[in-house]
Design a protein around this motif. Sequence first.
Motif, PDB file in Angstrom:
ATOM      1  N   LEU A   1      34.606  28.998  39.994  1.00 42.10           N
ATOM      2  CA  LEU A   1      34.855  29.258  41.409  1.00 42.10           C
ATOM      3  C   LEU A   1      36.366  29.259  41.586  1.00 42.10           C
ATOM      4  N   GLU A   2      36.925  30.296  42.212  1.00 39.77           N
ATOM      5  CA  GLU A   2      38.358  30.248  42.514  1.00 39.77           C
ATOM      6  C   GLU A   2      38.549  29.766  43.944  1.00 39.77           C
ATOM      7  N   ALA A   3      39.343  28.700  44.093  1.00 41.37           N
ATOM      8  CA  ALA A   3      39.660  28.177  45.425  1.00 41.37           C
ATOM      9  C   ALA A   3      40.772  29.020  46.035  1.00 41.37           C
TER      10      ALA A   3
ATOM     11  N   ILE B 241      42.365  26.602  40.771  1.00 46.29           N
ATOM     12  CA  ILE B 241      43.280  26.567  41.912  1.00 46.29           C
ATOM     13  C   ILE B 241      44.526  27.405  41.609  1.00 46.29           C
ATOM     14  N   ASN B 242      45.113  27.967  42.648  1.00 43.95           N
ATOM     15  CA  ASN B 242      46.336  28.764  42.509  1.00 43.95           C
ATOM     16  C   ASN B 242      47.559  27.887  42.735  1.00 43.95           C
ATOM     17  N   VAL B 243      48.511  27.998  41.829  1.00 42.50           N
ATOM     18  CA  VAL B 243      49.755  27.247  41.958  1.00 42.50           C
ATOM     19  C   VAL B 243      50.896  28.252  41.967  1.00 42.50           C
TER      20      VAL B 243
ATOM     21  N   VAL C 278      43.960  25.711  36.325  1.00 47.87           N
ATOM     22  CA  VAL C 278      45.163  26.007  37.096  1.00 47.87           C
ATOM     23  C   VAL C 278      45.559  27.452  36.827  1.00 47.87           C
ATOM     24  N   GLU C 279      45.726  28.232  37.899  1.00 45.61           N
ATOM     25  CA  GLU C 279      46.168  29.629  37.762  1.00 45.61           C
ATOM     26  C   GLU C 279      47.654  29.734  38.065  1.00 45.61           C
ATOM     27  N   LEU C 280      48.386  30.276  37.099  1.00 45.55           N
ATOM     28  CA  LEU C 280      49.819  30.511  37.275  1.00 45.55           C
ATOM     29  C   LEU C 280      50.070  31.989  37.041  1.00 45.55           C
TER      30      LEU C 280
ATOM     31  N   ILE D 146      46.280  32.732  33.392  1.00 43.63           N
ATOM     32  CA  ILE D 146      47.406  33.536  33.868  1.00 43.63           C
ATOM     33  C   ILE D 146      46.856  34.547  34.865  1.00 43.63           C
ATOM     34  N   ASP D 147      47.303  34.414  36.119  1.00 43.36           N
ATOM     35  CA  ASP D 147      46.833  35.243  37.232  1.00 43.36           C
ATOM     36  C   ASP D 147      47.604  36.564  37.270  1.00 43.36           C
ATOM     37  N   ASP D 148      46.994  37.584  37.839  1.00 43.76           N
ATOM     38  CA  ASP D 148      47.650  38.884  38.046  1.00 43.76           C
ATOM     39  C   ASP D 148      48.254  39.408  36.746  1.00 43.76           C
TER      40      ASP D 148
ATOM     41  N   LEU E 246      43.067  35.076  30.668  1.00 47.62           N
ATOM     42  CA  LEU E 246      43.921  36.127  31.224  1.00 47.62           C
ATOM     43  C   LEU E 246      43.147  36.786  32.356  1.00 47.62           C
ATOM     44  N   LYS E 247      43.734  36.806  33.554  1.00 45.99           N
ATOM     45  CA  LYS E 247      43.078  37.453  34.693  1.00 45.99           C
ATOM     46  C   LYS E 247      43.734  38.814  34.927  1.00 45.99           C
ATOM     47  N   ILE E 248      42.990  39.862  34.662  1.00 42.57           N
ATOM     48  CA  ILE E 248      43.509  41.223  34.849  1.00 42.57           C
ATOM     49  C   ILE E 248      43.683  41.485  36.338  1.00 42.57           C
TER      50      ILE E 248
ATOM     51  N   ALA F 141      38.317  40.084  34.833  1.00 40.13           N
ATOM     52  CA  ALA F 141      38.845  41.160  35.682  1.00 40.13           C
ATOM     53  C   ALA F 141      38.689  40.777  37.146  1.00 40.13           C
ATOM     54  N   GLU F 142      39.774  40.912  37.909  1.00 37.88           N
ATOM     55  CA  GLU F 142      39.775  40.572  39.332  1.00 37.88           C
ATOM     56  C   GLU F 142      39.449  41.794  40.187  1.00 37.88           C
ATOM     57  N   GLY F 143      38.858  41.547  41.331  1.00 33.76           N
ATOM     58  CA  GLY F 143      38.706  42.588  42.344  1.00 33.76           C
ATOM     59  C   GLY F 143      37.723  43.688  41.993  1.00 33.76           C
TER      60      GLY F 143
HETATM   61 MG    MG Z   1      44.302  33.504  41.696  1.00 33.62          MG
END
Ligand code: MG
Length: 279
Positions: free
Chosen positions: A58-60, A117-119, A149-151, A179-181, A200-202, A236-238
């Motif tokens: 789950l992404e907060a 969580i996003n930092v 932790v997403e950075l 690693i976000d984005d 790795l988050k695309i 993969a995001e979105g």
């Molecule tokens: Mg994020």
Amino acid sequence: FKAKEQRGSLSFFSDDLTSSARRRLDMERRLRYALEHGELSLYYQPQWDIETGAMTGLEALIRWQDPEEGLISPADFIPVAEQSNLIGSIGRWVVLEACRQLADWRGRGIITPRVAINVSAQQLLYHDLVEIVAGALDETGIPPRLLEVELTEGVLMSAAVSPEKMLHELRQLGVRMAIDDFGTGYSSLAYLKRFPIDVLKIDKSFTDDLLTSREASAVVETIIVLGHKLGLTVLAEGVETSDQLEELERLGCHQFQGYLRSKPLPVNELEDFLISYKC
Ligand code: MG
Ligand code: C2E
Ligand code: MG
Ligand code: MG
């Protein structure tokens, strides 16, 4: 503007402030109030395994319900928080709130996957993230493996935050790292080997263009291959269409999140879903 701000005199609000600066200050003031008066909340967006369809995380995602303006997007207020000292307190609140929510679910027998969580990079300049995470885990008794932790990539390249030490300390606690984005920043691939990264988050922009742009498709395919070779999970995001999902599956992407399956949900809606879903 700066000089006046430093003097802290009444002339701070004088007419020569540009209207955009005044709007920013106004938002900063309201945001501080919101943080202190419980107007911030976390929504949670499920993440899914592409092959099995199981929920994996789950992404907060932070939300601000302003009594006058309604729901304000983090894309609008996180940059304002980052330009002031508010990002420190907001970041601390996010860590603790996510851990308390997890503890509450566990206490009520609601089974959940891990929470990410996003930092923000600016938050890392306070150098207290490890302490904050350790404190929140300690206070709530949450197993560290339930926290991610997403950075963003930029953090890895930053000399200001000594990311290497921090990432290893987080890993030492047992927390996972994403690693976000991914693909939008300037990371050197060498960093991926040096740092303890799990996911790795695309970035969504590549998912958006996956079926229409050869370049986007090449980037996605390359990230997936890289992830496989380095033993990382690729998410993969979105993802919004089943055609995108099929293509991601064909390319070997492990996980996804996106409106196709679920939007970020407020706690009560997510709970209804979790109870019927039984992870
Ligand atoms: Mg994020
Ligand atoms: P992000 O971490 O990359 O989060 C992904 C964003 O994409 C979220 O926007 C999410 O709601 C949205 N999204 C997910 N699936 C889809 C989809 O299928 N279609 C579309 N159109 N959008 C989708 P959101 O919640 O508005 O957050 C925006 C950004 O704000 C986040 O990007 C993150 O950088 C930042 N943010 C959110 N919450 C926090 C937080 O607690 N702390 C910090 N520092 N930043 C946060
Ligand atoms: Mg992202
Ligand atoms: Mg983003």
